[in-house]
Design a protein around this motif. Structure first.
Motif, mmCIF file in Angstrom:
data_model
loop_
_atom_site.group_PDB
_atom_site.id
_atom_site.type_symbol
_atom_site.label_atom_id
_atom_site.label_comp_id
_atom_site.label_asym_id
_atom_site.label_seq_id
_atom_site.Cartn_x
_atom_site.Cartn_y
_atom_site.Cartn_z
ATOM 1 N N ASN A 172 4.852 8.899 7.515
ATOM 2 C CA ASN A 172 3.760 9.559 7.972
ATOM 3 C C ASN A 172 4.097 10.358 9.226
ATOM 4 O O ASN A 172 3.694 11.532 9.609
ATOM 5 N N LYS A 173 4.158 9.521 10.217
ATOM 6 C CA LYS A 173 4.219 9.901 11.713
ATOM 7 C C LYS A 173 5.278 10.687 11.841
ATOM 8 O O LYS A 173 5.282 11.822 12.386
ATOM 9 N N ILE A 174 6.682 10.520 11.233
ATOM 10 C CA ILE A 174 7.543 11.463 11.373
ATOM 11 C C ILE A 174 7.456 12.822 10.923
ATOM 12 O O ILE A 174 7.794 13.912 11.371
ATOM 13 N N THR A 175 6.516 12.890 9.716
ATOM 14 C CA THR A 175 6.268 14.270 9.153
ATOM 15 C C THR A 175 5.197 15.169 10.136
ATOM 16 O O THR A 175 5.617 16.256 10.420
ATOM 17 N N THR A 176 4.407 14.506 10.823
ATOM 18 C CA THR A 176 3.393 14.933 11.770
ATOM 19 C C THR A 176 4.661 15.560 12.868
ATOM 20 O O THR A 176 3.917 16.444 13.640
ATOM 21 N N LEU A 177 5.582 14.859 13.209
ATOM 22 C CA LEU A 177 6.369 15.158 14.296
ATOM 23 C C LEU A 177 7.511 16.187 14.019
ATOM 24 O O LEU A 177 8.153 16.724 14.776
ATOM 25 N N GLN A 178 7.452 16.627 12.793
ATOM 26 C CA GLN A 178 8.653 17.431 12.163
ATOM 27 C C GLN A 178 8.707 18.833 12.965
ATOM 28 O O GLN A 178 9.911 19.052 13.509
ATOM 29 N N GLN A 179 7.581 19.388 13.517
ATOM 30 C CA GLN A 179 7.510 20.587 14.051
ATOM 31 C C GLN A 179 8.208 20.554 15.565
ATOM 32 O O GLN A 179 9.013 21.319 15.725
ATOM 33 N N LYS A 180 7.909 19.248 16.171
ATOM 34 C CA LYS A 180 8.394 19.137 17.518
ATOM 35 C C LYS A 180 9.929 18.971 17.476
ATOM 36 O O LYS A 180 10.680 19.346 18.106
ATOM 37 N N ILE A 181 10.471 18.200 16.451
ATOM 38 C CA ILE A 181 11.744 18.049 16.209
ATOM 39 C C ILE A 181 12.605 19.368 15.803
ATOM 40 O O ILE A 181 13.488 19.668 16.090
ATOM 41 N N SER A 182 12.034 20.001 14.954
ATOM 42 C CA SER A 182 12.544 21.384 14.357
ATOM 43 C C SER A 182 12.625 22.620 15.102
ATOM 44 O O SER A 182 13.242 23.520 14.760
ATOM 45 N N THR A 183 11.996 22.550 16.614
ATOM 46 C CA THR A 183 12.060 23.587 17.451
ATOM 47 C C THR A 183 13.063 23.823 18.405
ATOM 48 O O THR A 183 13.123 24.242 19.419
ATOM 49 N N GLY A 184 14.311 23.030 18.062
ATOM 50 C CA GLY A 184 15.435 22.893 18.897
ATOM 51 C C GLY A 184 15.355 22.011 19.823
ATOM 52 O O GLY A 184 16.302 21.803 20.681
ATOM 53 N N ASN A 185 14.356 21.246 19.921
ATOM 54 C CA ASN A 185 14.570 20.161 20.600
ATOM 55 C C ASN A 185 15.280 18.916 20.149
ATOM 56 O O ASN A 185 15.762 18.928 19.101
ATOM 57 N N ILE A 186 15.948 17.969 21.106
ATOM 58 C CA ILE A 186 16.458 16.894 20.636
ATOM 59 C C ILE A 186 15.780 15.598 20.922
ATOM 60 O O ILE A 186 15.741 15.315 22.247
ATOM 61 N N PRO A 187 15.092 14.979 20.016
ATOM 62 C CA PRO A 187 14.066 13.659 20.369
ATOM 63 C C PRO A 187 15.108 12.974 20.826
ATOM 64 O O PRO A 187 16.025 12.342 20.136
ATOM 65 N N VAL A 188 14.516 12.165 21.892
ATOM 66 C CA VAL A 188 15.325 10.750 22.090
ATOM 67 C C VAL A 188 14.111 9.797 22.263
ATOM 68 O O VAL A 188 13.112 9.753 22.944
ATOM 69 N N MET A 189 14.481 8.575 21.304
ATOM 70 C CA MET A 189 13.534 7.450 21.324
ATOM 71 C C MET A 189 14.110 6.352 21.667
ATOM 72 O O MET A 189 15.439 6.097 21.522
ATOM 73 N N GLY A 190 13.632 5.508 22.377
ATOM 74 C CA GLY A 190 14.068 3.900 22.683
ATOM 75 C C GLY A 190 13.871 3.229 21.079
ATOM 76 O O GLY A 190 13.157 3.299 20.665
#
Ligand code: ADP
Ligand code: MG
Length: 448
Positions: A172-190
């Motif tokens: 569920n959480k990833i679904t809410t983050l999709q937008q942040k992820i798909s706008t050309g950003n490269i997410p980095v998570m520990g």
């Protein structure tokens, strides 16, 4: 999209960070998961233990961790003009986390106790540092890296030290983050850490970053999960110790899980679980040789080889429980395994006789407690310093092959042995000192 996970060795120093950034640049919109920098998690856990009776040494370790991270970001950023703000942001992040660490160390010393809960908070500092610093450095190097706080995504239960993820929450959480992820950003998570429902930091077990990457890959329904490390895939045996070990091009999820469970350090044993559920392939690749094909782990299994790989663990224990009743009932076995379940001790090898059961397990904090409880069910003996050797993927093996393998080590005393043709697995237990020599002999016989 692909999920790329870079381990501790890839996070080792400024030079490897640059290598990793060059690799990330070749991908279109990846999601990046990183481990702590090399040796940091071990150092953190050591500091936590030392804090009880040697606060000075614990503080020195904290100081070393700070210096190492300061050096990495300084080395990394020297070649970039206008990086002074980034450097300040990194220094400040390191400072905050080292202060937090020192506070925890003081608490441990004052209370003369290290709880599992606090151990997780301390152990997670490695990834909390590396992921943020790497994000800053990646951005300075021209990547649109954006830091994601794993505590907001990786929800787990409260089993500190070996927490289980809440997959629904993560999806569920990833679904809410999709937008942040798909706008050309490269997410980095520990990787490795998360948070329980009561907002306590938890960890997924040692080497758990692989597991984090696989959870994210499954939640994103990624095209692939790539585990980048310092060797070119999963090998027929640990390439650091066994000459002529070869990368295995293809493994099934089940074979990879078994390999990891029986000691191939290259993958966390739970890594395949989320990926296999959705049929997402896992590729194991080498940052020092990115063109090498590495290993592809998928639903497919190739059966053209007699044995896929040999793994080993060097410091196990054989526990034998002999029932005080003359006839062994199913209740006796159930009681023994209940104790192991209670202490969450995974069993590597089991053999039984009419009135006794022998179990080979990896060493852990829980063994002594389990033994005390097992004494209620019979006479317990232990044999420490045992090496557990596993041959994985012998589905096609015939009796002759098993005979050949045993003949190779006929000068070495065997303490336990178990073989299942249907499972394609042969396990041999020998003394720790005989383990590596046996593994080398068997590997030579099977793979040279
Ligand atoms: P990372 O820091 O990238 O997570 P690890 O140290 O956890 O890397 O895993 C990579 C190491 O695993 C290799 O350097 C190698 O020595 C060890 N290893 C043990 N068994 C195997 C195997 N069967 N195949 C490949 N590597 C193995
Ligand atoms: Mg690892």
């Amino acid at each position: 999209m692909k999920v790329l996970k870079f381990g501790g060795t890839s996070m080792g120093d400024a030079q490897t960070w640059k290598r990793v950034i060059e690799i990330i640049k070749t991908y279109d919109a990846p999601f990046v998961v990183v481990s702590a920098t090399a040796r940091t998690t071990r150092a953190l856990v050591k500091a936590a233990h030392k804090a009880i009776d040697n606060p000075q040494e614990a503080n020195d370790i904290a100081h070393d961790i700070a210096t190492r991270h300061n050096n990495i970001v300084e080395d990394f950023l020297t070649e970039y003009d206008d990086s002074s703000q980034t450097l300040e942001a990194c220094y400040s992040w390191i400072d905050i986390h080292i202060k937090e660490l020192k506070q925890h160390l003081t608490t441990i010393h004052n209370q003369q106790e290290l709880t599992e809960q606090l151990k997780d908070v301390i152990a997670s500092i490695g990834e909390r540092l590396s992921s943020y610093l790497f994000t800053e450095c990646g951005y300075a190097a021209g990547l649109f890296t954006t830091w994601l706080d794993a505590t907001k995504i990786i929800r787990t239960d409260s089993n500190f030290g070996k927490a289980s993820p809440n997959v629904d929450f993560i999806f569920n959480k990833i679904t809410t983050l999709q937008q942040k992820i798909s706008t050309g950003n490269i997410p980095v998570m520990g990787g490795y850490y998360g948070m329980d429902a009561n907002e306590n930091i938890t960890t997924l077990g040692f080497e758990g970053s692989d597991y984090s990457a696989s959870l994210i890959g499954a939640a994103l329904n990624a095209d692939a999960i790539e585990i980048w490390t310092d060797v070119s895939g999963v090998y027929t045996c640990d390439p650091r110790f066994v000459e002529n070990a070869q990368p295995i091009p293809q493994l099934s999820f089940q074979e990879a899980t078994e390999l990891a469970y029986f000691g191939a350090k290259v993958l966390h044993p739970s890594t395949t679980k989320p990926a296999s559920k959705q049929g997402i392939p896992i590729h194991v690749k080498n940052i020092f040789d990115p063109k090498a094909p590495g290993t592809c782990i998928s639903s497919e299994s190739t059966n053209n080889q007699l044995v896929k790989a040999i793994t080993y663990k060097e410091h196990g224990t054989i526990i034998t429980v002999t029932s005080s009743q003359t006839v062994m009932g199913y209740e006796f076995l159930a009681d023994v395994f209940d104790v192991l379940r209670w202490h969450q001790l995974p069993v590597d090898v089991v053999t039984t006789t009419e009135a006794s059961v022998s179990i080979a397990i990896e060493n852990g904090d829980q063994i002594d407690k389990a033994i005390t409880q097992l004494q209620a069910h019979g006479i317990v003996t232990q044999r420490p310093e045992q090496g557990i050797i596993s041959l994985v993927g012998c589905q096609n093996s015939d009796r002759k092959l098993i005979g050949d393998i045993l003949r190779e080590i006929n000068d070495i005393p065997l303490n336990m042995i178990s073989y299942s043709k249907s499972k394609g697995n042969l396990n041999i237990v020998v003394d720790t000192k005989d383990t590596l020599p046996s593994v080398k002999k068997i590997h030579k016989k099977l793979f040279s």
